[in-house]
Write an enzyme that holds these catalytic residues in place. Structure first.
Site, PDB file in Angstrom:
ATOM      1  CG  HIS A 195      -3.515  -3.632   3.346  1.00 45.52           C
ATOM      2  ND1 HIS A 195      -2.489  -3.149   4.126  1.00 45.52           N
ATOM      3  CD2 HIS A 195      -4.142  -2.546   2.849  1.00 45.52           C
ATOM      4  CE1 HIS A 195      -2.494  -1.835   4.107  1.00 45.52           C
ATOM      5  NE2 HIS A 195      -3.492  -1.432   3.335  1.00 45.52           N
ATOM      6  CB  SER A 210      -0.234 -12.478  37.094  1.00 39.03           C
ATOM      7  OG  SER A 210      -0.171 -13.050  35.795  1.00 39.03           O
ATOM      8  N   GLY A 211      -0.355 -15.822  37.367  1.00 33.37           N
ATOM      9  CA  GLY A 211      -1.265 -16.920  37.019  1.00 33.37           C
ATOM     10  C   GLY A 211      -1.529 -16.921  35.528  1.00 33.37           C
ATOM     11  N   GLY A 212      -1.097 -15.855  34.859  1.00 34.54           N
ATOM     12  CA  GLY A 212      -1.252 -15.790  33.406  1.00 34.54           C
ATOM     13  C   GLY A 212      -0.087 -16.511  32.737  1.00 34.54           C
ATOM     14  CB  VAL A 213       0.242 -17.981  29.350  1.00 36.19           C
ATOM     15  CG1 VAL A 213      -0.211 -16.831  28.474  1.00 36.19           C
ATOM     16  CG2 VAL A 213       1.252 -18.807  28.599  1.00 36.19           C
ATOM     17  CG  ASP A 214       1.949 -13.124  28.700  1.00 33.85           C
ATOM     18  OD1 ASP A 214       1.802 -14.098  27.954  1.00 33.85           O
ATOM     19  OD2 ASP A 214       1.262 -12.086  28.620  1.00 33.85           O
ATOM     20  CB  SER A 215       3.873 -13.689  34.896  1.00 33.20           C
ATOM     21  OG  SER A 215       2.736 -14.396  35.286  1.00 33.20           O
ATOM     22  CD  GLU A 264      -0.937  -5.998   5.471  1.00 30.91           C
ATOM     23  OE1 GLU A 264      -0.936  -6.401   4.300  1.00 30.91           O
ATOM     24  OE2 GLU A 264      -0.809  -4.801   5.772  1.00 30.91           O
ATOM     25  CB  CYS A 309      -0.975  -0.058   1.176  1.00 34.03           C
ATOM     26  SG  CYS A 309      -2.341   1.086   0.983  1.00 34.03           S
TER      27      CYS A 309
END
Ligand code: XMP
Length: 510
Positions: free
Chosen positions: A169, A223-228, A171, A82
């Site tokens: 686009h 935190s219990g989340g996947v990232d941490s 993508e 674009c």
């Protein structure tokens, strides 16, 4: 083994991240960099090819963003999308002007000349356009490979170099052949190897962490989340007992949160200390109903607890689960977006605490973190959990927060999530949760009049939380959720379903 690298020069398009996702999904490593990256930096990074993103700008704007034209002499394949294509076509002396008809949305592609980039892409395929300027007279050095059904130049190629431009686009999912098109550019034109996999990163990440920390100590809040969880397991693998991790029990977590995450983490060598801080959090939040105030109180309390832990363990480093989408925001040319909600990211922490950051996931997308977590041995239940906000249930209890209201929400939420899992819907939904609304309504149970709380159930489909559409949960499942919650959770007599998209709504209610 060397990874092929793709560089994406970002001119500020809303969908630049999607280019990166498409490339990563082909198992090729890529990075998004600023549009004005210097030629020397590019040479240093040694990319196999370069993609120029779209932009909200027009090439006719007074100070339109431009790249270093020396790049064209590097002999590296280039694909302009674009705005990126218009920049290229201007350099190649094509005439670009404001289109009479603004092509916006699905447009059929008419192939004119065969080229490797069009391999296995049928004529009349649907491309997705969104542009005001159009290339209407191609320069002498370029060939037009395809036009739109309305006659505008859709794909061009430099006659002598591997430089391409597309007006549509590729993508976005609406371009039916977008993935194939990008794959043709990446593999057939640029000869990239598809040897990049997030799980391959464990070894190199471990070394990176060791080189950074150099025998120092780090703290990490889980935190219990996947990232941490994933970042803590990586750092624990790398530095062992030099990592002190902890879980702050804010009293505002999901039901049985700690019970669920602790055993798995322990098995993987992370042994977080549980800090029971629910009394502090709840007492500081007493009587507070303003959402921003709630977030500020929670953020400040977290900081105090972190400071205490850092001091106690003599840590110099703080582990953070920062992901690539958070990093990309800061390289965009469009500047910081307006503060819609002051997200409690621990971003402000290290400055005040003088801690250095360890961010082992900062070049990964969420789904890649999940793959990495799986190879680290983290259980599926933990890895595939929906995102959960830092301030926890505090921003899902509208109005006043107290123990009784936390309990009502925890119970309802747990019933809701369990039903989604039973019905095999949980993994299809990006994020689902309950919200406790501060409205009481009249109901009838048996022969009794009730006057109780209302629960809203929310479920959204999304890729990164930036935009979201509400999930079409089947009516019979909604019916089951509603009756289970009303029958089992004391204090609720009404369930409503949130059918708003983001934007204009947000995912959370506060
Ligand atoms: P919104 O509500 O802004 O949420 O559409 C987008 C995503 O971000 C999560 N969220 C937060 N995460 N701290 C976090 O760590 C926060 O303060 C916060 N607020 C929202 C939200 O759950 C969703 O996934």
């Amino acid at each position: 083994m060397e990874f092929s690298k793709v560089l994406i020069l970002d001119f500020g398009s809303q969908v630049t991240k999607l280019i990166a996702r498409n490339v990563r999904e082909l198992n090729v490593y890529c990075e998004i960099v600023r549009f004005d990256i210097s030629i020397n930096e590019i040479i240093e990074q040694n990319p196999k090819c370069i993609i120029l993103s779209g932009s909200p700008a027009s090439i006719y704007d007074k100070k339109n963003p431009e790249f270093d034209k020396e790049i064209l002499s590097l002999n590296i394949p280039i694909l302009g999308i674009c705005y990126g294509a218009q920049l290229l076509s201007k350099i190649f002396k094509s005439q670009v002007k404001k289109s009479k008809i603004r092509e916006f949305g699905p447009v059929k592609l008419i192939k004119i000349k065969q080229d490797k980039i069009l391999d296995k892409i049928p004529n009349n395929s649907i491309s997705w356009m969104s542009h005001g300027d159009t290339i209407y007279k191609p320069g002498k050095v370029i060939d037009v490979l395809a036009r739109s059904e309305f006659g505008s130049v859709a794909i061009f190629k430099h006659k002598a170099k591997k430089i391409y431009g597309t007006q549509f686009h590729p993508e976005v999912v609406h371009t039916s052949f977008g993935k194939k098109f990008i794959s043709n550019f990446i593999f057939s034109i640029s000869n990239c190897k598809n040897n990049w996999k997030p799980s391959r990163l464990i070894k190199s990440k471990t070394k990176e962490i060791q080189d950074l920390v150099k025998g120092g100590r780090a703290i990490s809040a889980i935190s219990g989340g996947v990232d941490s969880s994933v970042s803590s397991v990586l750092v624990a693998n790398a530095i062992g007992t030099k990592l002190n991790s902890f879980i702050v029990d804010t009293g505002l977590m999901r039901k049985d949160e700690i019970k669920l995450i602790l055993p798995n983490l322990k098995k993987l060598g992370v042994n977080p200390k549980v800090i029971n801080a629910s009394k502090i959090f709840l007492s500081r939040l007493k009587g507070v109903t303003n959402p921003e105030k709630k977030r500020k109180i929670i953020g400040k309390t977290f900081i105090e607890l972190f400071e205490k832990e850092a001091k106690r363990t003599k840590a110099e480093f703080l582990v953070q689960g920062t992901l690539y989408p958070d990093v990309i925001e800061s390289v965009s040319i469009s500047g910081p977006s307006a503060v819609i909600k002051s997200h409690h990211n621990v971003g402000g922490l290290p400055k005040r605490m003088k801690l250095k950051l360890v961010e082992p996931l900062r070049d990964l997308f969420k789904d890649e973190v999940r793959v990495l977590g799986k190879s680290l041995g983290i259980e599926k239940d933990l890895i595939s959990r929906h995102p959960f906000p830092g301030p926890g249930l505090a921003i899902r209890i509208l109005g006043e927060i107290n123990q009784e209201r936390v309990k009502i929400l925890q119970e309802a939420d747990s019933i809701y999530i369990n039903i989604l899992k039973e019905k095999k819907l949980y993994d299809l939904i990006w994020q689902a949760f309950c919200v406790l609304i501060p409205i009481k309504t009249v109901g009838v149970m048996g022969d009794e009049r009730t006057y109780e709380n209302t629960i809203a159930i929310r479920a959204v489909n999304s890729t990164d939380g930036m935009t979201a559409s509400w999930s079409r949960i089947p009516y019979d499942v909604l019916d089951l959720i509603s009756s289970e919650i009303i029958n089992s959770v004391k204090g609720i007599n009404k369930v409503v379903f949130d059918i708003s998209n983001k934007p204009p709504s947000t995912i959370e209610w506060e």
